[in-house]
Scaffold this active site. Structure first.
Site, PDB file in Angstrom:
ATOM      1  N   ASN A   1      -0.026   5.217  17.071  1.00  0.00           N
ATOM      2  CA  ASN A   1       1.376   5.535  17.337  1.00  0.00           C
ATOM      3  C   ASN A   1       1.777   5.215  18.767  1.00  0.00           C
ATOM      4  O   ASN A   1       2.926   4.824  19.025  1.00  0.00           O
ATOM      5  CB  ASN A   1       1.639   7.013  17.028  1.00  0.00           C
ATOM      6  CG  ASN A   1       1.290   7.375  15.595  1.00  0.00           C
ATOM      7  OD1 ASN A   1       0.336   8.098  15.347  1.00  0.00           O
ATOM      8  ND2 ASN A   1       2.047   6.856  14.646  1.00  0.00           N
TER       9      ASN A   1
ATOM     10  N   HIS B   1      -4.583  -1.189  12.392  1.00  0.00           N
ATOM     11  CA  HIS B   1      -4.461  -0.412  13.633  1.00  0.00           C
ATOM     12  C   HIS B   1      -4.530  -1.337  14.846  1.00  0.00           C
ATOM     13  O   HIS B   1      -3.686  -1.272  15.756  1.00  0.00           O
ATOM     14  CB  HIS B   1      -5.588   0.619  13.730  1.00  0.00           C
ATOM     15  CG  HIS B   1      -5.420   1.797  12.823  1.00  0.00           C
ATOM     16  ND1 HIS B   1      -6.097   2.975  13.005  1.00  0.00           N
ATOM     17  CD2 HIS B   1      -4.651   1.977  11.725  1.00  0.00           C
ATOM     18  CE1 HIS B   1      -5.766   3.833  12.053  1.00  0.00           C
ATOM     19  NE2 HIS B   1      -4.891   3.247  11.265  1.00  0.00           N
TER      20      HIS B   1
ATOM     21  N   TYR C   1       0.886  -2.111   0.704  1.00  0.00           N
ATOM     22  CA  TYR C   1       1.419  -0.999   1.495  1.00  0.00           C
ATOM     23  C   TYR C   1       1.092  -1.184   2.970  1.00  0.00           C
ATOM     24  O   TYR C   1       1.954  -1.029   3.846  1.00  0.00           O
ATOM     25  CB  TYR C   1       0.840   0.319   0.980  1.00  0.00           C
ATOM     26  CG  TYR C   1       1.299   1.545   1.748  1.00  0.00           C
ATOM     27  CD1 TYR C   1       2.561   2.077   1.525  1.00  0.00           C
ATOM     28  CD2 TYR C   1       0.466   2.174   2.671  1.00  0.00           C
ATOM     29  CE1 TYR C   1       2.988   3.208   2.218  1.00  0.00           C
ATOM     30  CE2 TYR C   1       0.880   3.298   3.359  1.00  0.00           C
ATOM     31  CZ  TYR C   1       2.146   3.809   3.132  1.00  0.00           C
ATOM     32  OH  TYR C   1       2.558   4.923   3.823  1.00  0.00           O
ATOM     33  N   TYR C   2      -0.139  -1.544   3.267  1.00  0.00           N
ATOM     34  CA  TYR C   2      -0.519  -1.752   4.663  1.00  0.00           C
ATOM     35  C   TYR C   2      -0.115  -3.134   5.159  1.00  0.00           C
ATOM     36  O   TYR C   2       0.083  -3.325   6.368  1.00  0.00           O
ATOM     37  CB  TYR C   2      -2.010  -1.475   4.855  1.00  0.00           C
ATOM     38  CG  TYR C   2      -2.233   0.002   5.048  1.00  0.00           C
ATOM     39  CD1 TYR C   2      -2.008   0.602   6.267  1.00  0.00           C
ATOM     40  CD2 TYR C   2      -2.586   0.816   3.976  1.00  0.00           C
ATOM     41  CE1 TYR C   2      -2.146   1.968   6.445  1.00  0.00           C
ATOM     42  CE2 TYR C   2      -2.736   2.180   4.133  1.00  0.00           C
ATOM     43  CZ  TYR C   2      -2.511   2.755   5.380  1.00  0.00           C
ATOM     44  OH  TYR C   2      -2.630   4.103   5.544  1.00  0.00           O
ATOM     45  N   GLN C   3       0.026  -4.083   4.261  1.00  0.00           N
ATOM     46  CA  GLN C   3       0.578  -5.367   4.686  1.00  0.00           C
ATOM     47  C   GLN C   3       2.003  -5.171   5.174  1.00  0.00           C
ATOM     48  O   GLN C   3       2.409  -5.708   6.215  1.00  0.00           O
ATOM     49  CB  GLN C   3       0.548  -6.376   3.543  1.00  0.00           C
ATOM     50  CG  GLN C   3       1.088  -7.750   3.945  1.00  0.00           C
ATOM     51  CD  GLN C   3       0.877  -8.806   2.884  1.00  0.00           C
ATOM     52  OE1 GLN C   3       0.203  -8.568   1.890  1.00  0.00           O
ATOM     53  NE2 GLN C   3       1.447  -9.970   3.077  1.00  0.00           N
TER      54      GLN C   3
ATOM     55  N   HIS D   1      -9.235   0.967   3.637  1.00  0.00           N
ATOM     56  CA  HIS D   1      -8.198   1.499   2.758  1.00  0.00           C
ATOM     57  C   HIS D   1      -8.429   1.124   1.301  1.00  0.00           C
ATOM     58  O   HIS D   1      -7.600   1.412   0.449  1.00  0.00           O
ATOM     59  CB  HIS D   1      -6.817   1.008   3.211  1.00  0.00           C
ATOM     60  CG  HIS D   1      -6.364   1.626   4.489  1.00  0.00           C
ATOM     61  ND1 HIS D   1      -6.056   2.964   4.588  1.00  0.00           N
ATOM     62  CD2 HIS D   1      -6.185   1.103   5.721  1.00  0.00           C
ATOM     63  CE1 HIS D   1      -5.698   3.235   5.839  1.00  0.00           C
ATOM     64  NE2 HIS D   1      -5.772   2.131   6.535  1.00  0.00           N
TER      65      HIS D   1
ATOM     66  N   ASP E   1      -1.161   3.162 -11.403  1.00  0.00           N
ATOM     67  CA  ASP E   1      -2.194   3.332 -10.393  1.00  0.00           C
ATOM     68  C   ASP E   1      -1.773   4.543  -9.561  1.00  0.00           C
ATOM     69  O   ASP E   1      -0.617   4.626  -9.130  1.00  0.00           O
ATOM     70  CB  ASP E   1      -2.304   2.082  -9.518  1.00  0.00           C
ATOM     71  CG  ASP E   1      -3.478   2.141  -8.550  1.00  0.00           C
ATOM     72  OD1 ASP E   1      -3.533   3.105  -7.754  1.00  0.00           O
ATOM     73  OD2 ASP E   1      -4.315   1.234  -8.564  1.00  0.00           O
TER      74      ASP E   1
END
Length: 759
Positions: free
Chosen positions: A162, A215, A287-289, A441, A461
């Site tokens: 963050n 990250h 989602y993380y892409q 993940h 899913d």
């Protein structure tokens, strides 16, 4: 008549000198301060450029979607200015007040900087400067964040991730007011805030920064963006290539369960090279892409504008641009991303990161008019050069629909580590996952799938177990049930052997393996097929799954055919679930319901499933119908009298109610070496609660039968209620599009070229 004035040369010199020193006043505006552009380079230069400012100002009032976005942002930032600046001492996790306030501040700073440039109003520059000075005063006093849960603690936030988010956005704000500030003010901010901030993210936190992970992408981008503004080549190099000559403890895990980078690959370029396949699929999932696309594209745009010699948009054959198209195709009919791996349901391309992706893709790509239709749906654009390009494209009537088709996306840096296939036919979408582990993940769900109609889940899913930024639920972070349930194999629509997850649920094992594509075929618009093998999930067992979406004139809608062939060197128990939604309507088998609900098992996710009913003595075809979203669905599956059907429901051993109470039907086979699960799912009919009328509520299938099952071929005969019969044959080996096949079934010869036969 023209009048010529003769001005003494000395007066001209005096005027120039006076103008020069006047520009050095502390709060001169952008328009008065052009003489300072040689301090570094012309500012702004990262995302919004100096030329872009001129172009935007020239078009204001005539570009509706841009003008509308500007009006909304201006009202929002004016309200923030009116409320005053708040820079609290950090103390909270995600969702807590101080976390949310500092997160809000980074957005406000970025947007205020844009407004200063576009509207040429000094109040926005002053607001940004005043807040940055408060951060400068605070930051030099801060220890590490008081919350100790993260593997890499920040100072403003509980994790460096963050902190990196903050610097990525604030770098853009600093770029916008750079020439508004005096040299003394810039030195103060850079010496006491920006340089120490970048050092903490990188030098002080190598376990966070020196990795290939979403990250570290944020960390690399944060360091690189502020380096570009400050014209600091050391920071730019650190961002691109990582920290040199740094040794890490490669056995230490992060808080997501993943290991630190073992091979020394780090930096922004490595984070493009490793996670993306040549098709643009990102190994952590959509989602993380989506989350990572913002730093990827923002830094790439900054590098393109400031360091064009790097040709960043051409890196790895233009994979960043390809990744945007891949990501858009990884969404359902409503624009929601498929929840592969750790994915929160409901995340969609209406997210701000995808506004950025669509605008940048249009501006720096080939100006695909299909992107403009998505931008119209998003109903906003970036307030910068790329947003202007999109706004002009829409204004000039260039919009065309963005069409999603069946697509196969490879996984792995070289495209050789499995992949994800999406089969589309009319309103039906099948997502078939045969990918690599997906970094930390990833879930243990080889050859799993989910099924959609009109953007609604038919078979789901589960996604992740986390309530993002809801402080009351584990501080907004991952819950323990993400590991004990969501990642386990039984939580997915695939085979679980002996109540044990794939790779025994071990990341270090799963990350070494991937599934292998048998074939993908989408040339025939009526028959879309994907087939893949998995040989490592269980030692001594091979899984081969072939899935098809078939449009047949004998059926109302396309149906799904699923063939899961399990071959093992010893007898096992196999569990094969269907995670449906809605109300049970009808079965063709009897079942008993226990008076007291008990967990189905003790571990590997089974401890979270209640057993609600058991059916046995099954026929050759077991049928199960349910009702959801005013539509009817029927599962027909091949069974025998030794199989069992279990009614289960998620929620056992969950005292804090962290899990959804979703149902599943589970087909269980005991003490079998080899088993081929064959299932067909129909979507049919509709119900109107207004007229209280049901249409086509019954299945159109009379029988499905496996007429051949060998190492080389599996053949399924499908008979509808009118007696019409079709045959589907899949090649289990030698499945190339060019292969020629000759086969005899029940004294009838079949010849075809390609991977499958259907007629």
């Amino acid at each position: 008549m023209r009048i010529k004035l003769k001005i003494p040369f000395k007066l001209v010199i005096i005027a120039i000198v006076f103008a020069f020193y006047s520009c050095k006043k502390e709060n001169t505006t952008y328009s008065e301060n052009k003489a300072q552009t040689d301090v570094s380079q012309e500012h702004p230069k990262l995302i919004l450029t100096a030329q872009g400012v001129k172009d935007i100002r020239a078009q204001l009032g005539s570009i509706p979607i841009f003008d509308q976005t500007l009006e909304v942002v201006k009202a929002e930032i004016d309200a923030e200015i009116e409320a005053g600046i708040e820079v609290p001492i950090p103390k909270d996790y995600s969702g807590g007040y101080t976390h949310v306030r500092h997160k809000r501040n980074w957005f406000v700073l970025q947007q205020a900087g844009l407004l200063y440039q576009i509207l040429d109003d000094e109040k926005y520059a002053k607001y940004v400067k005043d807040m940055l000075m408060q951060y400068e005063a605070l930051y030099k006093t801060l220890p590490l964040h008081p919350k100790t849960r993260s593997y890499a603690r920040g100072k403003l936030f509980w994790q460096c991730l963050n902190d990196s988010n903050w610097l990525v956005y604030v770098s853009q704000a600093y770029d916008c007011i750079y020439n508004y500030l005096s040299e003394e003010e810039r030195n103060k901010l850079e010496t006491n805030l920006f340089k120490p901030f970048a050092d903490h993210i990188s030098i002080d936190s190598p376990q966070f920064y020196q990795r290939v992970h979403n990250h570290s992408t944020w960390g690399n981008t944060a360091v690189g963006m502020i380096g570009l503004v400050m014209d600091d080549q050391e920071l730019i190099d650190r961002a691109l290539y990582g920290i040199k000559d740094l040794k890490l403890d490669a056995t230490k895990k992060d808080d997501d369960g993943g290991f630190l980078n073992k091979d020394g690959k780090a930096g922004f370029l490595a984070n493009i090279e490793e996670p993306f396949s040549p098709d643009g699929y990102y190994n952590e999932g959509p989602y993380y892409q989506r989350y990572a696309m913002y730093p990827f594209l923002i830094f790439a745009e900054g590098l393109h504008n400031v360091k064009p010699e790097l040709k960043i948009f051409e890196y790895k054959e233009g994979v960043l641009m390809k990744s945007i198209n891949a990501l858009l195709n990884l969404s359902d009919a409503d624009g929601d991303f498929f929840p592969l791996n750790d994915g929160q349901k409901g995340m969609s391309y209406y997210n701000n990161a995808l506004v950025t992706a669509v605008d940048i893709s249009y501006h720096f790509g080939d100006q695909d008019p299909g992107l403009l239709s998505i931008a119209k749906e998003q109903d906003r654009v970036l307030l910068d050069d790329s947003g202007l390009a999109v706004a002009l494209g829409i204004k000039n009537g260039k919009v065309e629909p963005f069409t999603k088709k069946s697509i196969n996306l490879s996984d792995g840096p070289n495209g050789t580590q499995g992949g994800v296939a999406i089969l589309r036919n009319e309103a039906i979408e099948l997502v078939f996952k045969y990918a690599a582990q997906g970094s930390s993940h990833g879930h243990y769900d080889k050859l799993s799938y989910s099924l959609y109609e009109d953007g609604e889940e038919i078979l789901q899913d589960y996604g992740l177990s986390r309530y993002v930024n809801i402080e009351q639920k584990g501080g907004g972070n991952y819950l323990k049930e993400n590991k004990t349930w969501a990642k386990q194999t039984i939580a997915h629509n695939t085979v679980t052997q002996n109540e044990t997850s794939h790779f025994n649920g071990k990341y270090e094992i799963g990350s070494q393996h991937h599934s292998v594509l048998n074939y993908f075929s989408s040339d025939n618009p009526n028959v879309q097929v994907a087939s893949a093998k998995e040989s490592n999930a269980y030692p001594g067992t091979e899984l081969l799954r072939t899935m098809a979406i078939i449009k047949d004139e004998d059926f109302e809608k396309p149906y799904m055919l699923d063939i899961m062939k399990v071959t093992s060197n010893e007898a096992n128990q196999y569990d094969f679930p269907f995670y449906y939604f809605g109300q049970v309507l009808q079965t063709n088998f009897d079942y008993n319901s226990p008076k007291i609900l008990q967990p189905l098992g003790a571990k590997n996710g089974y401890q979270h499933l209640y057993l609600e009913g058991i059916g046995n003595e099954l026929d050759e075809n077991t049928k199960f119908s349910w009702f959801s979203n005013n539509k009817f669905y029927t599962l027909t599956t091949i069974t025998n009298n030794k199989d069992e059907i279990l009614f289960t429901r998620i929620g056992a051993n969950d005292p804090e109610f962290n899990l959804r109470r979703d149902p599943a039907l589970l087909l269980r086979t005991k003490n079998e070496k080899n088993k081929t699960f064959v299932s067909l799912i129909e979507t049919h009919g509709s119900y109107s609660p207004v007229t209280e009328s049901a249409k086509n509520s019954n299945s159109s299938i009379k029988e499905i039968k496996m007429v051949l099952d060998t190492e080389a071929y599996t053949a399924i005969q499908i008979t509808n209620i009118k007696g019409n019969t079709k045959l589907f044959i899949t090649a289990n080996i030698n499945a190339s599009a060019e292969a020629k096949h000759t086969l005899k079934i029940n004294d009838k010869n079949y010849e075809w070229s390609g991977s499958y036969y259907f007629k």
